[in-house]
Design a protein around this motif. Structure first.
Motif, PDB file in Angstrom:
ATOM      1  N   HIS A  27      -3.681   9.730   1.612  1.00 48.73           N
ATOM      2  CA  HIS A  27      -2.821   8.689   2.193  1.00 48.73           C
ATOM      3  C   HIS A  27      -1.901   9.269   3.266  1.00 48.73           C
ATOM      4  O   HIS A  27      -1.675   8.629   4.299  1.00 48.73           O
ATOM      5  CB  HIS A  27      -2.016   7.973   1.105  1.00 48.73           C
ATOM      6  CG  HIS A  27      -2.825   6.965   0.341  1.00 48.73           C
ATOM      7  ND1 HIS A  27      -3.543   7.300  -0.780  1.00 48.73           N
ATOM      8  CD2 HIS A  27      -3.071   5.650   0.566  1.00 48.73           C
ATOM      9  CE1 HIS A  27      -4.185   6.224  -1.229  1.00 48.73           C
ATOM     10  NE2 HIS A  27      -3.916   5.204  -0.426  1.00 48.73           N
ATOM     11  N   ASP A  78      -9.356   4.421   4.232  1.00 50.98           N
ATOM     12  CA  ASP A  78      -9.192   3.950   2.852  1.00 50.98           C
ATOM     13  C   ASP A  78      -9.956   2.638   2.687  1.00 50.98           C
ATOM     14  O   ASP A  78      -9.655   1.652   3.366  1.00 50.98           O
ATOM     15  CB  ASP A  78      -7.689   3.738   2.606  1.00 50.98           C
ATOM     16  CG  ASP A  78      -7.356   3.469   1.144  1.00 50.98           C
ATOM     17  OD1 ASP A  78      -8.259   3.088   0.375  1.00 50.98           O
ATOM     18  OD2 ASP A  78      -6.173   3.636   0.790  1.00 50.98           O
ATOM     19  N   HIS A  98      -7.125  -2.447  -2.238  1.00 51.30           N
ATOM     20  CA  HIS A  98      -5.680  -2.599  -1.972  1.00 51.30           C
ATOM     21  C   HIS A  98      -5.345  -2.350  -0.495  1.00 51.30           C
ATOM     22  O   HIS A  98      -4.281  -2.729  -0.036  1.00 51.30           O
ATOM     23  CB  HIS A  98      -4.836  -1.710  -2.907  1.00 51.30           C
ATOM     24  CG  HIS A  98      -4.966  -0.231  -2.692  1.00 51.30           C
ATOM     25  ND1 HIS A  98      -5.149   0.675  -3.715  1.00 51.30           N
ATOM     26  CD2 HIS A  98      -4.933   0.523  -1.560  1.00 51.30           C
ATOM     27  CE1 HIS A  98      -5.204   1.903  -3.227  1.00 51.30           C
ATOM     28  NE2 HIS A  98      -5.087   1.833  -1.930  1.00 51.30           N
ATOM     29  N   HIS A 152       0.833  -1.207   0.000  1.00 53.04           N
ATOM     30  CA  HIS A 152       0.000   0.000   0.000  1.00 53.04           C
ATOM     31  C   HIS A 152       0.869   1.259   0.000  1.00 53.04           C
ATOM     32  O   HIS A 152       0.663   2.181  -0.785  1.00 53.04           O
ATOM     33  CB  HIS A 152      -0.907  -0.028   1.238  1.00 53.04           C
ATOM     34  CG  HIS A 152      -2.068   0.914   1.182  1.00 53.04           C
ATOM     35  ND1 HIS A 152      -3.027   0.974   2.161  1.00 53.04           N
ATOM     36  CD2 HIS A 152      -2.439   1.848   0.269  1.00 53.04           C
ATOM     37  CE1 HIS A 152      -3.918   1.892   1.847  1.00 53.04           C
ATOM     38  NE2 HIS A 152      -3.578   2.436   0.706  1.00 53.04           N
ATOM     39  N   TRP A 158     -13.242   6.407   0.020  1.00 54.35           N
ATOM     40  CA  TRP A 158     -12.849   6.707   1.391  1.00 54.35           C
ATOM     41  C   TRP A 158     -14.066   7.158   2.218  1.00 54.35           C
ATOM     42  O   TRP A 158     -14.955   7.822   1.683  1.00 54.35           O
ATOM     43  CB  TRP A 158     -11.869   7.888   1.416  1.00 54.35           C
ATOM     44  CG  TRP A 158     -10.580   7.683   0.698  1.00 54.35           C
ATOM     45  CD1 TRP A 158     -10.387   7.696  -0.657  1.00 54.35           C
ATOM     46  CD2 TRP A 158      -9.293   7.470   1.279  1.00 54.35           C
ATOM     47  NE1 TRP A 158      -9.064   7.498  -0.942  1.00 54.35           N
ATOM     48  CE2 TRP A 158      -8.366   7.360   0.223  1.00 54.35           C
ATOM     49  CE3 TRP A 158      -8.834   7.365   2.598  1.00 54.35           C
ATOM     50  CZ2 TRP A 158      -7.013   7.144   0.439  1.00 54.35           C
ATOM     51  CZ3 TRP A 158      -7.480   7.154   2.814  1.00 54.35           C
ATOM     52  CH2 TRP A 158      -6.583   7.038   1.749  1.00 54.35           C
TER      53      TRP A 158
HETATM   54 MN   MN3 Z   1      -4.930   3.434  -0.680  1.00 56.21          MN
END
Ligand code: MN3
Length: 256
Positions: A132, A217, A221, A84, A182
């Motif tokens: 992120h 998130d 992934h 990630h 998100w």
């Molecule tokens: Mn992500």
């Protein structure tokens, strides 16, 4: 806003943490990168809320995590964390830089044929990079789990009627994102209140005049190796690694 010595200490600490497991996890009260100092300007304080988004040269960069990849393995396994961070997040940084460079080139040449695609590339990757940076700041091995305290807890009480109804709302937003996206708890400085957003991709279905405090998130992934297609299981486990201390700190930085 931060001395070189402190930056170097933090960079060294972060590298050691990544290389040697949860090195910093054992250090109570560890200071995370980009915390503002007393007397910082509003711009410096706001920059502290997207920790590590740019390096000392002012260029977009992949921030080091202030803990090891295995630090939150109770909820997210180390391999997922590493892929990630090292692959997905790194790609958003590259996409943002490439997109901006292409826009500069388009501006210089006056050729705006690709303006739509390039603007979307910057919005998507730029959103990914910032969300992120905040995501890594909201989780961690230190002070994790529990419930928010202090002024943030009061604000959650005011805007959502308490922690339990807040989490029910937030978790529903996370589980219900259509496709990738998100759940975001943000302070609306336009509306002077907390809001919960259900963002799609990295940049859609959001608002203006807000600053994210907690980002979750729910792209596959973020959880697929351990949870497969069970996003709900991942969202339900997530509170165990939320670092409410950091989110309270984010709220204090934002509110001055
Ligand atoms: Mn992500």
């Amino acid at each position: 806003m931060m001395t070189t010595d402190r930056r170097q200490f933090l960079a060294t600490g972060a590298t050691a943490a990544v290389a040697g497991g949860a090195f910093l996890a054992a250090m109570p009260g560890v200071v995370r990168a980009d915390e503002p100092a007393k007397g910082d300007t509003i711009a410096q304080r706001l920059r502290a809320l997207v920790p590590g988004a740019t390096n000392e040269q002012g260029e977009y960069a992949l921030p080091s995590l202030p803990y090891g990849f295995d630090a939150v393995s109770e909820v997210i396994d180390a391999e997922t964390m590493q892929i990630h961070h090292d692959k997905h997040h790194a790609n958003y940084v590259k996409g943002l830089k490439d997109g901006e460079a292409a826009l500069v080139k388009a501006h210089a040449s006056g050729d705006y044929d690709q303006i739509g695609a390039l603007s979307n590339k910057v919005a998507f990757n730029g959103g990914g990079h910032m969300l992120h940076c905040i995501f890594w700041d909201c989780i961690g091995p230190d002070n994790m789990g529990g419930e928010p305290k202090g002024s943030l807890a009061k604000q959650i009480e005011t805007d959502f009627g308490g922690h339990k109804p807040f989490w029910a709302h937030f978790a529903s937003a996370a589980k219900g994102v259509q496709g990738s996206g998100w759940a975001i708890l943000a302070w609306s400085y336009g509306g002077n209140k907390l809001v919960i957003m259900q963002a799609q991709n990295q940049h859609l279905n959001t608002q203006w005049g807000i600053m994210p405090l907690l980002t979750l998130d729910v792209w596959e992934h973020a959880y697929y190796l351990k949870y497969k297609n069970d996003r709900g299981g991942y969202v339900d486990a997530f509170p165990k690694i939320i670092n409410w201390g950091r989110i309270e700190k984010r709220f204090e930085i934002l509110r001055g």
